[in-house]
Structures are given as structure tokens and as C-alpha cells.
Design an enzyme around this catalytic site. Structure first.
Site, short mmCIF file in Angstrom:
data_model
loop_
_atom_site.label_atom_id
_atom_site.label_comp_id
_atom_site.label_asym_id
_atom_site.label_seq_id
_atom_site.Cartn_x
_atom_site.Cartn_y
_atom_site.Cartn_z
N CYS A 143 0.83 -1.21 0.00
CA CYS A 143 0.00 0.00 0.00
C CYS A 143 0.87 1.25 0.00
O CYS A 143 1.46 1.61 1.03
CB CYS A 143 -0.92 -0.01 1.22
N CYS A 146 -0.34 4.02 2.38
CA CYS A 146 -0.09 3.77 3.81
C CYS A 146 1.38 3.96 4.16
O CYS A 146 1.71 4.53 5.19
CB CYS A 146 -0.48 2.34 4.19
N ASP A 147 2.27 3.45 3.32
CA ASP A 147 3.68 3.34 3.72
C ASP A 147 4.63 4.28 2.98
O ASP A 147 5.78 4.42 3.40
CB ASP A 147 4.15 1.88 3.52
#
Ligand code: NAP
Length: 317
Positions: A143, A146-147
Site C-alpha cells: 500500500c 499507507c507506507d
């Protein structure tokens, strides 16, 4: 004379249970609750599905300046709850959907419904190479939204050639100094406009006809081994992170053999979202279809809820 569904208070059997809280499930909840069906949406973690990890959505109609995935998701959830849908966060352990009363066993106990709408979507596909599992959360990610921010000034590899991989590579250059897209073929599957943005970005380069064979590091990702599938050359690339963005697999294992699925696990339906079982409908990415987008998921959810309503009417409910 149909019974007013809103009057059936105290019944432990819901008119519909929607499994999955992505755009398909949330839209089904809006439509079902507006139809005065006793509607329960069951979700494992938090509503929103993949929308929740989409930083910026620019192709959902009505938002000419784009909209953030979490904002769109929260708005859909608020809309569903406004009409009376309930949302429950729990894990589904098993289901029995074959009879007229559908049973859903969760970690919170047993739930019952007259109809079920399966909207469980799909989850990231794994590459299946040595190091992938070991380094998940230590440099291996599925993701970008997200990261990505964890990789400021770093060097990244992105695996895949679809819309997600190519679009997210551009996004990742906001943080990383250098992004290498590794794609197994000599052309992208991604939409042309998305390709153009990536290929014009000076921080992105592409390794065509290439696959990752191994991921190494200690204690975080440091290097990957890449094989050229045409000449079989092996090379090592030093990277700080690997984003594996190679599509999704449907989340349907919990259905066992009750609902017909295709060889990839997707659920075939007709245009009205009926599955092979009476009173059981499927909507969104979990369904066998050609275009998996928020807008098509929403359309499916609306159709599935309407079909569930018609099914209840056919039973005189
Ligand atoms: P996708 O379209 O299924 O693409 C997956 C990519 O990963 C393909 O390029 C595929 O290669 C590659 N791949 C699959 N398995 C692989 C493996 N084992 N090893 C190496 N490479 C592998 O998935 P997606 O990009 O996540 O997109 C999913 C859906 O969401 C699509 O319908 C897409 O249009 C949509 N989406 C849309 C947008 C947007 O419109 N802005 C953004 C993101 C996603 P091949 O090409 O060789 O098959």
C-alpha cells in the site's frame, strides 16, 4: 399486503446482512436502509475497503478536484447510518447461506438474515518470492498510500504494470528519490494517461521484462534479485523498500463451496447481482466483472440492495 419492515422490531433476523464495508457494501447499505430494510453491515476492520487506502481519487463523478478515499468512505458510511443502517466490526468465521434463513457465525456470536449481500472485495495479491513474507512491514509493502511517507529520500522498487503500480509510482516520488518499476512484460497494462505521467517523471525508471526473484536485507530490505525473463540475466538492485502492487484476489474463501465462484475465486452474478443461491447477492470487486472501480462497485451495491428488496417482496415481506 407487505409488512412494514421498519415495524419488525425485536426480530433477531435482519432483512439483510451486508458482508464488507467498501463502496459496494456501503452503497448497498444506503439503498437497503432507505428501502426501510433492517440492515446490518458487517466489516472486519473499518469500513471503506480499498477506498480507505486511496489518498486521492480523481475519477469518481462529481469531484472535479478529486476526493480523498477516507473522506469519500466516511461520507458514504454517514449516509448509510443516517438512513438507519447499522455497522458491526467483527470477524466472520463461517456462513450457512443455503437455506431461507442465512446464518453468519462471527467472533461476536451468530447473526441471522433473510438476505445476504456479499461485498467483501479483494485483497492484495502476493508475489510469492523468498523474503516477501519475512520483510513485510520491514520494507515490503502492499500500500503506497499507507507506507510511502516512511521512505523519504530512499530508493524504491515497485512491482507491477497496472494502474495501481504505475500511478502509485508517481505518488511515491513525493517521498522517495528514486523509484524503479519492475514489470514482467514490455508494456504496461495501466491507462495511457497514467503511463504518460510515470514515463515523464525524472525520478522513475522502468525495468521491462523483469521479475523479482528474491528480497534480501538485515533487518530491513536492502537488495532484490531481478531476473530478465527474455535473456535470463540476473542482477541485484539496492533498494530500501519494495512495493508489490500486482492486483488483488477476491476475499471469498469463507464461503467454502456454498456460493459458486470462478477459478480465480470471483463470484459470477447476473446483471441484478443474483448469485446461484436464492436471497444471496454479490456486489463490487468480489464479483466476476471487467471493470473494478469505486463507481462500478457503488452501482453493484445499489443493484444488489434493490434485488434483495425485490426478493423479500416476493416472499411477502
Ligand atoms: P491489475 O490491473 O490486475 O494489474 C496487475 C499488474 O500486476 C499487471 O501489470 C500484471 O502484469 C502484474 N502482475 C500480476 N501478477 C503478477 C506477478 N505474479 N508477478 C509480476 N507481475 C504481476 O491490478 P491493479 O493495477 O491493482 O488494478 C486493479 C483494478 O483497479 C483495475 O481495474 C484498475 O483499472 C483499477 N484501478 C484504477 C485506478 C484509476 O483509474 N486511477 C487506479 C488503481 C487501480 P500483466 O500486465 O503482465 O498481467
Amino acid at each position: 399486503m407487505p409488512i412494514d419492515r421498519a415495524d419488525r422490531e425485536g426480530s433477531t433476523t435482519h432483512d439483510t446482512i451486508i458482508i464488507g464495508g467498501g463502496p459496494a457494501g456501503l452503497t448497498a447499505a444506503i439503498y437497503a436502509a432507505r428501502a426501510r430494510m433492517d440492515t446490518l453491515l458487517v466489516e472486519r476492520t473499518f469500513p471503506g475497503g480499498l477506498m480507505m487506502i486511496s489518498e486521492y481519487i480523481e475519477n469518481y463523478p462529481g469531484f472535479s478536484n478529486g476526493v480523498s478515499g477516507p473522506d469519500l468512505c466516511l461520507a458514504m458510511q454517514a449516509q448509510a447510518e443516517k438512513f438507519g443502517a447499522q455497522v458491526m466490526l467483527t470477524d466472520i468465521q463461517s456462513v450457512n447461506l443455503t437455506g431461507p434463513e442465512k446464518i453468519i457465525r462471527t467472533s461476536e456470536g451468530e447473526l441471522k438474515a433473510r438476505t445476504v449481500i456479499i461485498a467483501t472485495g479483494a485483497r492484495p495479491r502476493r508475489l510469492g518470492v523468498p523474503g516477501e513474507k519475512e520483510f513485510q512491514g520491514r520494507g515490503v509493502s502492499y500500500c503506497a498510500t499507507c507506507d510511502g511517507p516512511f521512505f523519504k529520500g530512499k530508493k524504491l522498487a515497485v512491482i507491477g504494470g497496472g494502474d495501481t503500480a504505475v500511478e502509485d509510482s508517481v505518488y511515491l516520488t513525493r517521498f522517495a528519490d528514486d523509484v524503479t518499476i519492475i514489470h514482467r512484460r514490455d508494456r504496461f497494462r495501466a491507462a495511457k494517461i497514467i503511463q504518460e505521467r510515470a514515463l515523464a517523471n525524472p525520478h522513475i525508471n522502468v525495468l521491462w521484462d523483469s521479475v523479482v526473484q528474491e528480497i534480501h536485507g538485515n533487518p530491513v530490505v536492502e537488495q532484490i534479485k531481478i531476473k530478465n525473463v527474455k535473456n535470463h540475466d540476473l542482477t541485484d538492485l539496492k533498494v530500501d523498500g519494495v512495493f508489490i502492487l500486482i492486483g488483488q484476489e477476491p476475499d471469498t474463501a469463507f464461503l467454502a463451496d456454498q456460493v459458486t465462484r470462478d477459478s480465480f475465486g470471483y463470484i459470477p452474478t447476473d446483471a441484478e447481482m443474483h448469485t446461484n443461491l436464492p436471497g444471496v447477492f454479490a456486489a463490487g470487486d468480489v464479483r466476476q466483472k471487467t471493470l473494478r472501480q469505486i463507481v462500478t462497485a457503488c452501482a453493484d451495491g445499489a443493484m444488489a440492495a434493490t434485488s434483495a428488496e425485490k426478493y423479500l417482496e416476493s416472499l411477502g415481506l
